[in-house]
Design a protein around this motif. Sequence first.
Motif, PDB file in Angstrom:
ATOM      1  N   GLU A   1       0.453  -0.720   0.093  1.00 28.91           N
ATOM      2  CA  GLU A   1      -0.029  -0.336   0.468  1.00 28.91           C
ATOM      3  C   GLU A   1       0.753   0.612   0.009  1.00 28.91           C
ATOM      4  N   LYS A   2       0.372   2.616  -0.731  1.00 29.09           N
ATOM      5  CA  LYS A   2       1.008   3.642  -1.236  1.00 29.09           C
ATOM      6  C   LYS A   2       0.226   4.471   0.195  1.00 29.09           C
ATOM      7  N   GLY A   3       0.987   5.644   0.011  1.00 32.32           N
ATOM      8  CA  GLY A   3      -0.357   6.697   1.081  1.00 32.32           C
ATOM      9  C   GLY A   3       0.060   7.764   1.425  1.00 32.32           C
ATOM     10  N   LYS A   4      -0.653   8.758   2.255  1.00 28.82           N
ATOM     11  CA  LYS A   4      -0.396   9.911   3.041  1.00 28.82           C
ATOM     12  C   LYS A   4      -0.260  10.080   4.451  1.00 28.82           C
ATOM     13  N   ILE A   5       1.321   9.861   5.212  1.00 31.42           N
ATOM     14  CA  ILE A   5       0.335  10.162   6.553  1.00 31.42           C
ATOM     15  C   ILE A   5      -0.347  11.287   6.919  1.00 31.42           C
ATOM     16  N   ILE A   6      -0.993  11.590   8.200  1.00 32.22           N
ATOM     17  CA  ILE A   6      -1.421  12.515   8.262  1.00 32.22           C
ATOM     18  C   ILE A   6      -0.962  13.274   8.614  1.00 32.22           C
ATOM     19  N   THR A   7       0.591  14.292   8.606  1.00 29.76           N
ATOM     20  CA  THR A   7       0.544  15.125   8.476  1.00 29.76           C
ATOM     21  C   THR A   7       1.660  15.018   7.234  1.00 29.76           C
ATOM     22  N   LYS A   8       1.039  14.178   5.982  1.00 32.02           N
ATOM     23  CA  LYS A   8       1.273  14.782   4.356  1.00 32.02           C
ATOM     24  C   LYS A   8       2.385  14.259   4.178  1.00 32.02           C
ATOM     25  N   GLU A   9       3.277  13.423   4.574  1.00 36.30           N
ATOM     26  CA  GLU A   9       4.896  12.813   3.945  1.00 36.30           C
ATOM     27  C   GLU A   9       3.998  11.493   3.623  1.00 36.30           C
ATOM     28  N   PRO A  10       4.305  11.234   2.704  1.00 36.84           N
ATOM     29  CA  PRO A  10       4.391   9.259   1.952  1.00 36.84           C
ATOM     30  C   PRO A  10       4.991   8.581   2.197  1.00 36.84           C
ATOM     31  N   TYR A  11       4.611   7.206   2.330  1.00 38.70           N
ATOM     32  CA  TYR A  11       4.744   6.590   3.183  1.00 38.70           C
ATOM     33  C   TYR A  11       4.609   4.856   1.945  1.00 38.70           C
ATOM     34  N   VAL A  12       5.225   3.657   2.212  1.00 40.73           N
ATOM     35  CA  VAL A  12       4.829   2.485   1.495  1.00 40.73           C
ATOM     36  C   VAL A  12       4.547   2.090   2.858  1.00 40.73           C
ATOM     37  N   ASP A  13       3.510   0.349   2.770  1.00 35.76           N
ATOM     38  CA  ASP A  13       3.649  -0.362   3.766  1.00 35.76           C
ATOM     39  C   ASP A  13       4.475  -1.353   2.741  1.00 35.76           C
ATOM     40  N   TYR A  14       4.317  -2.473   3.145  1.00 39.00           N
ATOM     41  CA  TYR A  14       5.252  -3.579   3.222  1.00 39.00           C
ATOM     42  C   TYR A  14       5.228  -5.072   4.141  1.00 39.00           C
ATOM     43  N   TYR A  15       4.905  -5.734   3.741  1.00 36.93           N
ATOM     44  CA  TYR A  15       4.819  -6.849   4.644  1.00 36.93           C
ATOM     45  C   TYR A  15       5.980  -8.299   3.839  1.00 36.93           C
ATOM     46  N   ARG A  16       5.703  -8.911   4.351  1.00 37.37           N
ATOM     47  CA  ARG A  16       6.583 -10.739   4.562  1.00 37.37           C
ATOM     48  C   ARG A  16       5.651 -11.012   5.814  1.00 37.37           C
ATOM     49  N   ASN A  17       4.624 -12.533   5.654  1.00 33.52           N
ATOM     50  CA  ASN A  17       3.776 -13.084   6.512  1.00 33.52           C
ATOM     51  C   ASN A  17       3.500 -12.291   6.987  1.00 33.52           C
TER      52      ASN A  17
ATOM     53  N   PRO B   1      10.543  11.737   3.213  1.00 32.33           N
ATOM     54  CA  PRO B   1      10.530  13.278   4.015  1.00 32.33           C
ATOM     55  C   PRO B   1       9.355  13.889   3.106  1.00 32.33           C
ATOM     56  N   LYS B   2       8.780  14.984   3.738  1.00 35.91           N
ATOM     57  CA  LYS B   2       7.825  15.639   2.865  1.00 35.91           C
ATOM     58  C   LYS B   2       8.245  16.018   1.946  1.00 35.91           C
ATOM     59  N   THR B   3       7.475  16.271   0.936  1.00 33.97           N
ATOM     60  CA  THR B   3       7.792  16.718  -0.683  1.00 33.97           C
ATOM     61  C   THR B   3       8.690  18.653  -0.593  1.00 33.97           C
ATOM     62  N   GLY B   4       9.671  18.501  -1.044  1.00 30.80           N
ATOM     63  CA  GLY B   4      10.323  19.577  -0.851  1.00 30.80           C
ATOM     64  C   GLY B   4      11.678  19.562   0.507  1.00 30.80           C
ATOM     65  N   GLU B   5      11.674  18.489   1.003  1.00 39.41           N
ATOM     66  CA  GLU B   5      12.357  18.590   1.658  1.00 39.41           C
ATOM     67  C   GLU B   5      12.642  16.996   2.289  1.00 39.41           C
ATOM     68  N   SER B   6      14.673  17.409   2.640  1.00 36.00           N
ATOM     69  CA  SER B   6      15.634  15.891   2.055  1.00 36.00           C
ATOM     70  C   SER B   6      15.710  15.001   3.354  1.00 36.00           C
ATOM     71  N   PHE B   7      14.707  15.673   5.106  1.00 35.46           N
ATOM     72  CA  PHE B   7      14.745  14.736   5.349  1.00 35.46           C
ATOM     73  C   PHE B   7      13.514  14.869   6.756  1.00 35.46           C
TER      74      PHE B   7
END
Length: 152
Positions: free
Chosen positions: A113-129, A138-144
């Motif tokens: 799954e991909k999305g944005k957390i409540i503070t607008k940073e993009p995330y990707v979920d990964y599962y193994r079992n 980081p947020k768009t335009g930020e480096s960390f």
Amino acid sequence: MRKTLGLLLFSVLLSIQASAQTFTLEKLNGFNKLTMDEFKKEMKELQFQFYDRTEGLGFFLTEYDSPDYTSKIGKFEYKEEKSEDRIEFEFKNKKEYDQYLKLMLAAGYKETEKGKIITKEPYVDYYRNKEHVRLILPKTGESFPYTIIVFK
């Protein structure tokens, strides 16, 4: 072929571990199994410095800074729903993020799954079992910061 893959994974683990105060996925997952007192003791042994303690609706968060202030680690402990407990590791380096991603994919984690957390940073979920890891950019335009969350 199997030896080569093992050697590659070992090399990646070493390079991640050699980075300033970075943890392997196994170590982060291990922190989830510790009680809060055990976690605090472990952080002290690793010379991490107490950063903050937050009490929210139904949870406690205890955070520590690495000795060189390049990363931060926090343990969430939920009062009611223990399955929500997690470790959050925050760092500043894109190279480290890429190493975590390579290691996870090589270990069999699959993007779900991909999305944005409540503070607008993009995330990707990964599962193994039943293992769940979330990588946050980081947020768009930020480096960390880059963040890895290992759920219990």
